[in-house]
Scaffold this active site. Structure first.
Site, PDB file in Angstrom:
ATOM      1  CB  ILE A 152      -1.119   0.024   1.255  1.00  0.00           C
ATOM      2  CG1 ILE A 152      -2.032  -0.960   1.121  1.00  0.00           C
ATOM      3  CG2 ILE A 152      -1.693   1.525   1.339  1.00  0.00           C
ATOM      4  CD1 ILE A 152      -2.738  -1.296   2.342  1.00  0.00           C
ATOM      5  CB  THR A 195       8.809 -13.018 -12.370  1.00  0.00           C
ATOM      6  OG1 THR A 195       9.732 -13.455 -11.587  1.00  0.00           O
ATOM      7  CG2 THR A 195       8.973 -12.073 -13.142  1.00  0.00           C
ATOM      8  CD  GLN A 196       3.888 -16.385 -15.354  1.00  0.00           C
ATOM      9  OE1 GLN A 196       2.824 -16.444 -15.551  1.00  0.00           O
ATOM     10  NE2 GLN A 196       4.910 -17.435 -15.587  1.00  0.00           N
ATOM     11  CB  CYS A 385      31.258   5.289  16.702  1.00  0.00           C
ATOM     12  SG  CYS A 385      30.313   6.647  16.832  1.00  0.00           S
ATOM     13  CG  PHE A 388      36.758   6.514  20.176  1.00  0.00           C
ATOM     14  CD1 PHE A 388      38.131   6.698  19.544  1.00  0.00           C
ATOM     15  CD2 PHE A 388      35.915   7.324  20.433  1.00  0.00           C
ATOM     16  CE1 PHE A 388      38.786   8.063  20.176  1.00  0.00           C
ATOM     17  CE2 PHE A 388      36.512   8.549  20.815  1.00  0.00           C
ATOM     18  CZ  PHE A 388      37.767   8.963  20.620  1.00  0.00           C
ATOM     19  CG  HIS A 510      30.599   5.844  11.846  1.00  0.00           C
ATOM     20  ND1 HIS A 510      30.136   4.349  12.350  1.00  0.00           N
ATOM     21  CD2 HIS A 510      30.072   6.809  12.757  1.00  0.00           C
ATOM     22  CE1 HIS A 510      29.619   4.639  13.493  1.00  0.00           C
ATOM     23  NE2 HIS A 510      29.540   5.990  13.727  1.00  0.00           N
ATOM     24  CD  GLU A 512      31.763   2.738   9.627  1.00  0.00           C
ATOM     25  OE1 GLU A 512      33.005   2.821  10.349  1.00  0.00           O
ATOM     26  OE2 GLU A 512      30.930   2.650  10.417  1.00  0.00           O
TER      27      GLU A 512
END
Ligand code: GLN
Length: 552
Positions: A152, A195-196, A385, A388, A510, A512
């Site tokens: 929805i 899929t269909q 973070c 640390f 961070h 990363e």
């Protein structure tokens, strides 16, 4: 302002979690390598204003942009694949769309009108998409629609996309539908019915996909491929197979091998450009065929779901590739160490320990125990973070400050070594109120950090509320700790090192979030290289200048 941008909407069918974000990023990559300027955005149909208040266990990692957006983790995938920095505006949510529409209504912008989903909400959606196009001016803007067709929540977005195609024309707006083709274990047959059905659902709301990307475990067989084409009303060459691959970074080449680049250029009426895969291929090869291995213990709380730490995971892979090393990650739930610190002994089986970011007290004493064990036993360690902050807590307890803690964990601690930042004292609401986004950091010379970064000023992304209490800095430094990175004004501690250890580092930021294939994050590279060198019996880690070139 009208732009020359083409739009590619990416919708998802059958179920969530099938890799729509990776498909979007991969299509964007193969267009980018053809010399087109591409950009990508994600629309999330949930009512949250941003991802910042969502639990990473159920929703996946909260990604942070340079400009401080707390956004969907798919944006991290786009940044890693495309090697571009996106702004927070590239992720919108129903919460943001409705807030904007309601604010306009209150202001009187729609005086006299009944404000409705069509046209007011759909107009707002289209204008958010077009705003990105006119700001960034890409040749192709990929718009990933979160959720699964049939939800929805995503209906207004699909309706807006349908309208956009009508307004811009069918050569400027294409629809890619990513679906799942499951294999039934019993008969080993690839089934196309889901899929269909999902394409039928899409057509019911007025969207005929132009191409279908069929995700499957193994290669998509020609029978099911033909069936998808027939039943979904697309040509066979518009059905692209996307089987599981050894690394996600292989997906762009795999799709392009099937003609995706030419197909899209044709449909969009864009010039055909040749593509040079050599650079990307080198990076992918380095990730997929390393000659060495290091094992990293990831000591965290949301250990059950890899998606909670997807950027950490990827950063470790990028760092591994730079060292010709595969990184084997084992997720360790730190509650295991909580009541029985002797369980920490299992860490001796690893080449490195990583304590990632986190919130709240569950598992915290276990993380502190892991950090103590790693420091005492000289196992290469990286704290990110919260990791640390807890490395500071552990170091302070070790130097005799009994009961030292972060005030986040124990508000009554006798030694609040991690405390609220002054600007946080008056903050009450939780949404978007942390210290967020990229901030500059000055690195001290002759430190491990300066060796790894090779630069004096760096910029890294943050997401935290608490920080090192300045009252304890002198004692930490006297006891052999070192703050090798600080905010430019010198007041905030950003990088912690214990120089007499093989490799022991914590970062308040961070790294990363800015790590890319071929351009690893320096602290992550430090961890992997140290883990590898220690395993190879070297007396000290030998960090190479490679990293300095890559990041500069
Ligand atoms: N909970 C800590 C803070 O808010 C650390 C946050 C994090 O690891 N991202 O400061």
């Amino acid at each position: 302002m009208p732009t020359d941008t083409r739009y590619l909407f990416v919708t998802g069918g059958v179920m969530s979690g099938i890799g729509k974000g990776i498909t979007t990023a991969s299509i964007a990559k193969l267009l980018q390598l053809r010399g087109f300027k591409v950009s990508a955005m994600k629309i999330d149909p949930y009512l949250n204003v941003d991802a910042g208040t969502m639990n990473p266990v159920t929703h996946g990692e909260v990604f942070v942009t340079d400009d401080g957006g707390e956004i969907d983790m798919d944006l991290g995938t786009y940044e890693r694949f495309l090697d571009i920095n996106l702004s927070r505006s590239h992720n919108t949510t129903t919460g943001q769309i409705y807030t904007s529409v309601i604010n306009k209504e209150r202001r009187g912008d729609f005086l006299g009108q009944c404000v409705q989903i069509i046209p007011h909400v759909t107009d707002e959606i289209k204008s958010v998409i077009r705003n990105i196009a006119s700001k960034v001016e890409p040749d192709v803007l990929l718009v990933e629609v979160g959720g699964t067709v049939g939800d929805i929540e995503s209906l207004p977005y699909l309706e807006a996309a349908r309208q956009l195609r009508l307004e811009e024309g069918h050569r400027r707006v294409l629809f890619a539908h990513v679906t799942l083709v499951p294999t039934l274990d019993v008969v080993g047959e690839q089934k196309t019915k889901p899929t269909q059905h999902s394409v039928q659902e899409l057509r019911r709301i007025g969207i005929q996909p132009d191409l279908i990307v069929a995700r499957s475990k193994g290669p998509l067989l020609s029978g099911p491929k033909k069936k998808i084409a027939l039943f979904c009303n697309v040509e066979e060459q518009a059905v692209f197979a996307s089987p599981d691959l050894p690394t996600i970074y292989q997906t762009p080449m795999d799709l392009d091998d099937q003609g995706m680049g030419e197909f899209l250029a044709d449909r969009f009426g864009l010039d055909h450009h040749s593509v040079d895969w050599s650079g990307w291929k080198r990076t992918v090869d380095r990730i997929s065929n390393p000659s060495q291995v290091v094992r990293i213990a990831l000591c965290g709380k949301y250990a059950e779901l890899a998606d909670s730490y997807v950027s950490v995971n990827e950063a470790l892979k990028h760092a591994g590739a730079a060292c010709d090393t595969r990184v084997e990650i084992e997720w360790i739930e730190t509650e295991l160490f909580e009541n029985e610190p002797s369980n920490c002994k299992i860490l001796s089986r690893f080449d490195g320990v990583l304590v990632p970011g986190g919130f709240g007290s569950r598992g915290t004493e276990g993380k502190i125990a892991a950090l103590a064990y790693a420091r005492e036993n000289n196992i290469p360690t990286l704290g990110i973070c919260f990791g640390f902050q807890l490395a500071i807590v552990e170091f302070c307890r070790h130097l005799g400050l009994n009961g030292a803690n972060s005030v986040e964990i124990n508000p009554n601690t006798p030694h609040p070594v991690i405390n609220l930042m002054p600007e946080q004292l008056a903050v009450e609401s939780k949404g978007a109120t942390m210290r967020l986004g990229a901030h500059e950091i000055r690195i001290s010379p002759n430190t491990i950090a300066s060796l790894l970064y090779g630069r004096e000023v760096i910029s890294e992304r943050h997401r935290h509320r608490w920080e090192v209490n300045p009252d304890y800095i002198e004692r930490i430094v006297k006891a052999g700790g070192r703050f090798s990175g600080r905010s430019i004004d010198g007041t905030r501690m950003e990088i912690f090192e214990v120089p007499d250890r093989y490799f022991y580092m914590g970062t308040q930021f961070h790294g990363e979030f800015k790590s890319r294939p071929g351009k690893p994050s320096p602290p992550y590279y430090g961890l992997i290289k140290a883990g590898l060198d220690r395993k190879l019996g070297k007396t000290a880690p030998e960090f190479t200048p490679l990293i300095q070139k890559a990041v500069a």
